[in-house]
Write an enzyme that holds these catalytic residues in place. Structure first.
Site, PDB file in Angstrom:
ATOM      1  N   ASP A 194       0.804  -1.217   0.000  1.00  0.00           N
ATOM      2  CA  ASP A 194       0.000   0.000   0.000  1.00  0.00           C
ATOM      3  C   ASP A 194       0.844   1.277   0.000  1.00  0.00           C
ATOM      4  OD1 ASP A 194       1.072  -0.118   2.575  1.00  0.00           O
ATOM      5  OD2 ASP A 194      -0.811  -0.755   3.486  1.00  0.00           O
ATOM      6  N   GLU A 250      -0.088  -9.113  -0.622  1.00  0.00           N
ATOM      7  CA  GLU A 250      -0.654  -8.524   0.598  1.00  0.00           C
ATOM      8  C   GLU A 250      -1.922  -7.744   0.253  1.00  0.00           C
ATOM      9  OE1 GLU A 250       1.869  -7.145   4.231  1.00  0.00           O
ATOM     10  OE2 GLU A 250       0.938  -5.318   3.429  1.00  0.00           O
ATOM     11  N   GLU A 267      -2.297   5.044   2.923  1.00  0.00           N
ATOM     12  CA  GLU A 267      -2.223   3.617   2.590  1.00  0.00           C
ATOM     13  C   GLU A 267      -3.585   2.993   2.288  1.00  0.00           C
ATOM     14  OE1 GLU A 267       1.468   4.543   4.975  1.00  0.00           O
ATOM     15  OE2 GLU A 267      -0.650   5.092   5.067  1.00  0.00           O
ATOM     16  N   HIS A 292       6.440   5.864  13.340  1.00  0.00           N
ATOM     17  CA  HIS A 292       6.877   6.614  12.163  1.00  0.00           C
ATOM     18  C   HIS A 292       5.744   7.134  11.298  1.00  0.00           C
ATOM     19  CE1 HIS A 292       5.829   2.756  10.371  1.00  0.00           C
ATOM     20  NE2 HIS A 292       5.767   3.372   9.205  1.00  0.00           N
ATOM     21  N   ARG A 294       2.899   8.830   9.150  1.00  0.00           N
ATOM     22  CA  ARG A 294       2.698  10.211   8.741  1.00  0.00           C
ATOM     23  C   ARG A 294       1.629  10.896   9.592  1.00  0.00           C
ATOM     24  NH1 ARG A 294       3.801  12.258   3.584  1.00  0.00           N
ATOM     25  NH2 ARG A 294       4.251  10.122   2.957  1.00  0.00           N
ATOM     26  N   HIS A 306      13.336   6.341  12.781  1.00  0.00           N
ATOM     27  CA  HIS A 306      13.055   6.454  11.357  1.00  0.00           C
ATOM     28  C   HIS A 306      13.892   7.590  10.772  1.00  0.00           C
ATOM     29  CE1 HIS A 306      10.628   6.951   7.667  1.00  0.00           C
ATOM     30  NE2 HIS A 306      10.224   5.718   7.894  1.00  0.00           N
TER      31      HIS A 306
END
Length: 366
Positions: free
Chosen positions: A96, A118, A132, A205, A207, A237
């Protein structure tokens, strides 16, 4: 000989695509080509070196501070050129990411069949996680083959009207990689420093977490470490915004080890030895649930509900609640036992073999 183009651009994609690459490379009837966008240059390169993956095409698209619009536009144009040269019979994408979405769109425009590894993960909230959820649902709409990691993911695809003939339940290749890397004799500078003491493994991490939500999670972990004497390992990260917050909130505590991103082998072995985990990562949920590691998911939703039936618990992003849940796991032996349940819902380590078998025997009929 059939031509397969595998496309990825981030560290998690590379980790999960590696077992498939390994499987297809060993098949003399498959001409496998690998294209990377390197949307996460440094973090991707570490995995490429560790697993000796040598891309045939490297777009090297990462630039500091670029927007999703810029990245997607560059990836779409660059990958179209790659496909025009490679002329694949099928394009293999994972998960994604902006890379997966752009590769699927370029293949769709070019009339090339798409296989989505996936496939079927859903929260049904278009901005949670962002971006995602939009990417994976869009990729499903374009794909011809859907490699679902769990029965629940396969059922989600069926409910959306995806033809059953194109859906294949395979397990998740994350477990394949995990089984290749975890060793009983593992040692590192971090394990030498911690010794046999309990420790919390932290990853954060996303967003949508950057800003006050991330600060709140970091404060909760720091408070719990200082209160309990628990050590914390946090591989930071590479995102500068994440690092600034981490250094501000965590660097003053002597209980917390801040490190650069770890190799896949180092991370998996620390995960296997950890006492508990706090994460906002999707892949870590799968790995921790397979290993039976008590895990607090610093999110309000998860597209991996199978993990919640094992060792993972949704914790939200509130400082008070995360602190409470960490302390409960550390002090309540019965609750810790209930959270130490492993599952094979994400597979048993043979997902790549199943995916390769579908491609070779059912699709290409080789």
């Amino acid at each position: 000989m059939r031509r397969v183009l595998a496309v990825f651009g981030t560290r998690p994609e590379a980790i999960k695509m590696y077992p498939i690459i390994k499987e297809l490379k060993d098949n003399r009837q498959i001409n496998l080509r690998i294209a990377v966008t390197a949307q996460h240059r440094e973090m991707l390169d570490g995995v490429l070196r560790e697993f000796s993956i040598d891309p045939d095409y490297d777009l090297s698209l990462m630039t500091e501070g670029q927007s999703l619009c810029d990245l997607t536009a560059k990836a779409l144009i660059g990958l179209r050129a790659v496909m025009d040269e490679a002329l694949p019979d099928i394009v293999l994408v994972h998960g994604d990411t902006a890379t997966a979405f752009s590769a699927a769109l370029a293949a769709f425009y070019s009339g090339i069949p798409i296989a989505h590894v996936e496939a079927g993960l859903r929260t049904y909230r278009s901005r949670d996680p962002f971006p995602e959820e939009f990417y994976r649902r869009s990729i499903s709409a374009m794909s011809d083959l859907h490699f679902a990691p769990t029965a629940g993911a396969a059922e989600a695809l069926i409910r959306e009207g995806i033809p059953r003939a194109g859906i294949h339940l395979t397990g998740n290749t994350a477990i394949d990689t995990l089984r290749l890397t975890v060793r009983s004799d593992y040692r590192s500078s971090i394990t030498e420093r911690i010794g046999d003491s309990p420790f919390l493994l932290l990853t954060l991490h996303r967003r949508e977490s950057i800003g006050e939500p991330m600060r709140a999670v970091f404060r909760a972990v720091r408070r719990a470490a200082e209160h309990s004497g628990l050590s914390v390992v946090y591989p930071m990260h590479k995102n500068p915004a994440v690092r600034r917050i981490a250094e501000c909130e965590l660097s003053s505590s002597g209980r917390i080890i801040l490190t650069e991103p770890l190799s896949v082998t180092d991370f998996h072995n620390l995960l296997a030895r950890s006492t508990l985990v706090v994460t906002d990562s999707g892949g870590v949920q799968e790995e921790a649930a397979f290993l039976g590691k008590p895990t607090l998911v610093a999110r309000h939703t998860t597209e991996r509900p199978e993990a919640l039936s094992a060792s993972c618990r949704l914790a939200g992003i509130g400082e008070k609640e995360i602190y409470r849940m960490i302390c409960t796991l550390l002090t309540d032996k019965e609750e810790y036992r209930r959270a130490s349940v492993s599952t094979d819902a994400f597979g048993r380590g043979d997902a790549a073999v199943k995916i390769a078998d579908v491609l070779v025997r059912q699709i290409f009929k080789l």
